[in-house]
Motif scaffolding. Structure first.
Motif, mmCIF file in Angstrom:
data_model
loop_
_atom_site.group_PDB
_atom_site.id
_atom_site.type_symbol
_atom_site.label_atom_id
_atom_site.label_comp_id
_atom_site.label_asym_id
_atom_site.label_seq_id
_atom_site.Cartn_x
_atom_site.Cartn_y
_atom_site.Cartn_z
ATOM 1 N N GLY A 30 0.783 -1.225 0.000
ATOM 2 C CA GLY A 30 0.000 0.000 0.000
ATOM 3 C C GLY A 30 0.811 1.269 0.000
ATOM 4 O O GLY A 30 0.229 2.366 -0.040
ATOM 5 N N TYR A 31 2.146 1.177 0.019
ATOM 6 C CA TYR A 31 2.972 2.374 0.140
ATOM 7 C C TYR A 31 3.843 2.587 -1.093
ATOM 8 O O TYR A 31 4.264 1.620 -1.749
ATOM 9 N N ALA A 56 7.243 7.414 1.115
ATOM 10 C CA ALA A 56 6.164 8.264 1.627
ATOM 11 C C ALA A 56 5.364 7.451 2.633
ATOM 12 O O ALA A 56 5.322 6.219 2.560
ATOM 13 N N ASP A 57 4.729 8.153 3.562
ATOM 14 C CA ASP A 57 3.926 7.484 4.584
ATOM 15 C C ASP A 57 2.456 7.404 4.199
ATOM 16 O O ASP A 57 1.620 7.033 5.015
ATOM 17 N N THR A 58 2.139 7.732 2.945
ATOM 18 C CA THR A 58 0.771 7.703 2.455
ATOM 19 C C THR A 58 0.401 6.291 2.033
ATOM 20 O O THR A 58 1.137 5.645 1.279
ATOM 21 N N GLU A 59 -0.756 5.810 2.485
ATOM 22 C CA GLU A 59 -1.175 4.450 2.193
ATOM 23 C C GLU A 59 -2.279 4.454 1.139
ATOM 24 O O GLU A 59 -3.190 5.276 1.178
ATOM 25 N N PHE A 60 -2.190 3.504 0.202
ATOM 26 C CA PHE A 60 -3.118 3.416 -0.925
ATOM 27 C C PHE A 60 -3.922 2.122 -0.852
ATOM 28 O O PHE A 60 -3.437 1.097 -0.381
ATOM 29 N N ASN A 61 -5.177 2.210 -1.371
ATOM 30 C CA ASN A 61 -6.054 1.041 -1.444
ATOM 31 C C ASN A 61 -6.025 0.384 -2.814
ATOM 32 O O ASN A 61 -5.864 -0.822 -2.936
ATOM 33 N N TYR A 75 -3.577 11.668 -4.014
ATOM 34 C CA TYR A 75 -2.640 12.417 -3.181
ATOM 35 C C TYR A 75 -1.645 13.186 -4.040
ATOM 36 O O TYR A 75 -1.114 12.653 -5.030
ATOM 37 N N LEU A 76 -1.383 14.439 -3.657
ATOM 38 C CA LEU A 76 -0.284 15.200 -4.222
ATOM 39 C C LEU A 76 0.902 15.048 -3.283
ATOM 40 O O LEU A 76 0.836 15.446 -2.108
ATOM 41 N N PHE A 113 8.895 11.889 -0.031
ATOM 42 C CA PHE A 113 7.708 12.645 -0.386
ATOM 43 C C PHE A 113 6.808 12.894 0.819
ATOM 44 O O PHE A 113 6.710 12.062 1.728
ATOM 45 N N THR A 114 6.105 14.042 0.765
ATOM 46 C CA THR A 114 5.146 14.439 1.796
ATOM 47 C C THR A 114 3.812 14.773 1.147
ATOM 48 O O THR A 114 3.765 15.440 0.106
ATOM 49 N N ASP A 115 2.721 14.344 1.762
ATOM 50 C CA ASP A 115 1.370 14.616 1.266
ATOM 51 C C ASP A 115 1.013 16.076 1.500
ATOM 52 O O ASP A 115 0.987 16.550 2.638
ATOM 53 N N ILE A 116 0.730 16.813 0.421
ATOM 54 C CA ILE A 116 0.324 18.223 0.529
ATOM 55 C C ILE A 116 -0.988 18.462 -0.210
ATOM 56 O O ILE A 116 -1.270 19.579 -0.638
#
Length: 758
Positions: free
Chosen positions: A299-300, A320-325, A371-372, A381-384
């Motif tokens: 997911g990352y 990045a720490d953003t998780e995807f489905n 996510y951007l 990367f960071t989610d903004i």
């Protein structure tokens, strides 16, 4: 149009399109029969409601389907026959009226002739029709493939007139002895007497004689009985030798280009991970070496850092720490002018899954979030998303997206193309903050958005935008019948826009405008997926190739009418066990592969051949690439460096257990007029956003480098220009986000130039 999902949550989107509907409606490996006693009784009530609607609201459409069966049977018989003329000769009718001769013949590029026929002026009996077919066969003609689409139905009226239909047909034929290929496009009017009377009310043809086609080079398969798709399809010159490699990250495979159409098949990653279909190649850590950014099954996002020679030898790093489905698209660009590549990462949500449907089906914003991701340097990367203004529509069910400078102000704007919504356009303020500007820039935006591509199609130096979707004959037939549910008027009011097909927006000052004169030649290609824009014939303007077709089953009988009559009215964005059970029942024939859904559609190659005005003619079959298989991703690239762009096309196949994909490569061997040449500019990992080629006559050719476009694909960072006879290059100008530029003086035709890295 959307795909229903696959059997497990770890399988991918176009694979979801595959084993698809089974998972969508609740079947799994543990429950092959798809039993659902809890929802069965409610599903039966829902099914009875549909049947009542078919007897009332949709009665005329139901009759249309019954009448259509004759042409479904004809189409199926032609596909199955060795002698494909035979079913045409045996078709039962009272009389056939058709044109006797072309009214005009127009020569275009590549020795293609366009024939326009006059009004029908001769009437044949069945015996005379069979005799006519015998003469065609005696002259050496052979039918290769056909299709038949029921575009209009008129019920019987009170005055006693018989019901009528309009059938759009295509017949592709060859005469091998003369090396002649022909594509016939016509409108057949049917009066449903017994037997029916037929009239070919419109007829036109494209014809080509002579050699020079696209030739198959290779076919890649996953092997080992695996169903992982070949998507994303990435093309990039990894080692800087001027030849593009072909990357298939989900198969952990790279086809290393050794020249002369020789490819070494190697593992792509020394330390592979299970991956989704979202991946890109570019320099994300600033070391001037291409990296691979991909979203793994955990997911990352992960970064596989590149090393010398275009290899990926280091273990992946979660970046990045953003998780995807269910990630679907990555596009990269320097949105804030700080010199590194940022990423827009989108997701899809499968329709039908759990008994839910996108709501509303024409403006759905109910999927998993996009996510951007700002590059903080070094590939971290960071989610903004919220701070950048992209949160309100971040839940689109997105299939394609690209960072590109839409307004020519030097920064990268954003194009987001989504299923069940269409295209959203965002204006960048120069610092990486975005404002929704769709209404400022275009008119109609709605479609089942599948992909986007960019070029200057009309030669005026401005950026043009081509967004592909689903062209639905069924939707047009329902509109012409005036049918729709009174309790849900918005559904049928948006039907025409959603089922329209593809839209070509030409740059015009501060806006992008569709042109009525051009639209018919580019809009209705079918259920379209991947798309590419390049100059296949080196005449100086951009052509288009489109991948078509969703699901081709044992019969051409089409599920599409069920979708438009019922599915888009059923349920909402929430899951529902009863609706899930209903979908299982309704989709049973499709899941058994007994029928099709926009099946057997042909891939068009739209040749920009009519005076360079952005008007197109389909010559796909004439050039050997009008395939009738279900195609998905498409990339054009000059794989052998001979100056003529070649084609990569992925194919989707249902084998009874699930969908698999193949990757097919085709070499461009077109015989071109004397004096034509080419020139190319490879931006590599430089991060350049556009290039312009100035010619001696003062004209300018433009190219925009896009990292991620089309459907599940990435084109090489190469600006490739065809040069018609007499065209002389003067200079290349390369631009970066933020305004920096570079001039390459006196470039020579027939050469490929490399942009220096930053």
């Amino acid at each position: 149009m959307p795909p229903p999902p696959r059997t497990t949550p770890l399988q991918t989107i176009s694979a979801a399109l595959a084993t698809c509907l089974l998972a969508a409606v609740g079947c799994s490996d543990d429950d092959p029969a798809g039993s659902d006693p809890a929802g069965a009784s409610s599903a039966e009530a829902l099914l009875r409601s549909r049947q009542q609607l078919d007897e009332t609201v949709w009665a005329d459409e139901v009759e249309a389907g019954q009448r259509e069966a004759a042409f479904v049977d004809l189409w199926d018989a032609i596909r199955a026959a060795d002698d494909k003329f035979a079913p045409l000769a045996e078709f039962r009718f009272a009389q056939l009226t058709l044109p006797s001769a072309p009214a005009s013949v127009q020569a275009t590029d590549l020795d293609v002739e366009l024939l326009h026929f006059a009004a029908a002026d001769q009437t044949l009996s069945p015996a005379e029709w069979r005799s006519r077919i015998d003469r065609w066969k005696a002259r050496g003609w052979r039918v290769v493939q056909t299709d038949w689409h029921h575009s209009r139905f008129t019920p019987a009226d009170n005055a006693g007139a018989a019901p009528g239909s309009e059938i759009h047909f295509n017949i592709h034929a060859i005469r091998p002895a003369g090396q002649t290929a022909a594509m016939l496009h016509g409108l057949l009017r049917v009066s449903w007497t017994d037997p029916p009377s037929l009239e070919v009310a419109e007829l036109r043809a494209a014809r080509r004689t002579g050699g020079g086609f696209f030739r198959p080079i290779f076919t890649e398969q996953h092997g080992d009985g695996q169903f992982a798709t070949s998507h994303p399809l990435l093309v990039f010159d990894l080692d800087g030798d001027g030849l593009s490699e072909v990357l298939l990250p989900r198969w952990n495979r790279v086809l290393r280009n050794r020249g002369g159409l020789e490819f070494d098949r190697r593992p792509l990653l020394a330390h592979p991970l299970p991956l989704w279909e979202a991946a890109l190649v570019s320099d994300f850590d600033g070391d001037r070496v291409p990296d691979l950014l991909a979203i793994a099954k955990d997911g990352y996002p992960h970064l596989f850092r590149g090393s010398a020679g275009g290899r990926f030898e280091s273990p992946a790093e979660r970046c990045a720490d953003t998780e995807f489905n269910l990630p679907s698209v990555l596009t990269a660009g320097d949105i804030d002018g700080d010199g590194d590549l940022d990423v827009w990462a989108t997701q899809y949500r499968l329709s039908f899954e759990g008994g839910q449907m996108p709501t509303p089906y024409y403006d759905a914003n109910d999927g998993h979030p996009s996510y951007l991701l700002r590059n903080d340097g070094g590939g971290r990367f960071t989610d903004i998303t919220e701070a950048a203004g992209l949160a309100p529509l971040r839940h689109r069910r997105t299939y394609s997206a690209s960072f590109i400078d839409l307004d020519g102000d030097g920064d990268l704007d954003l194009v987001n193309t989504a299923d069940y919504a269409g295209v959203d356009l965002y204006r960048n303020d120069g610092g990486g903050t975005f404002e929704l500007a769709t209404g400022d820039w275009i008119g109609e935006r709605h479609s089942f958005g599948m992909g986007n591509t960019f070029a200057d199609y009309d030669g005026d130096g401005r950026l043009d935008l081509y967004v592909i979707g689903m062209s639905s004959t069924t939707a047009r037939r329902l509109d012409r019948l005036g049918l729709g549910r009174d309790d849900r008027p918005a559904v049928h009011q948006k039907r025409a826009a959603m089922g329209y097909g593809n839209r070509l927006y030409f740059g015009a000052g501060n806006r992008f405008e569709e042109r009525p004169a051009v639209a018919p030649s580019v809009a209705r290609t079918g259920w379209s997926w991947g798309v590419t824009s390049t100059d296949f014939d080196l005449d100086g303007d951009r052509d288009i190739y489109v991948a078509n077709g969703y699901r081709s089953g044992a019969s051409s009988r089409d599920y599409c009418t069920n979708f438009w009559r019922h599915d888009i009215y059923t349920g909402d964005s929430d899951t529902d066990p009863a609706i899930q059970s209903l979908f299982r029942s309704e989709l049973a024939d499709l899941n058994r592969n007994a029928m099709s859904w926009n099946g057997y559609e042909k891939n068009p190659l739209l040749l920009n051949a009519l005076g360079g005005l952005g008007r197109f003619v389909d010559v796909g079959f004439l050039l050997g690439v009008g395939f009738g298989y279900d195609a998905r991703a498409v990339v054009a690239d000059d794989l052998d460096a001979d100056g003529r762009p070649d084609l990569l096309v992925s194919r989707s196949i249902f084998d009874g257990r699930g969908f698999i994909t193949e990757l097919h490569a085709y070499r461009n061997e077109l015989a071109l007029p004397a004096g034509r040449s080419w020139i190319a500019l490879d931006a590599g990992t430089s991060g350049a956003s556009s290039a312009q080629l100035m010619l001696a006559d003062g004209s300018v050719r433009s190219h925009w480098f896009v990292t991620g476009d089309s459907f599940a694909a990435q084109h090489a960072a190469t600006a490739h220009f065809g040069l018609p006879a007499g065209a002389r290059p003067v200079r290349f100008t390369v631009r970066w986000p933020g305004g920096r530029s570079l001039t390459i003086p006196a470039p020579e035709a027939g050469k490929r130039y490399l942009v220096p890295t930053r």
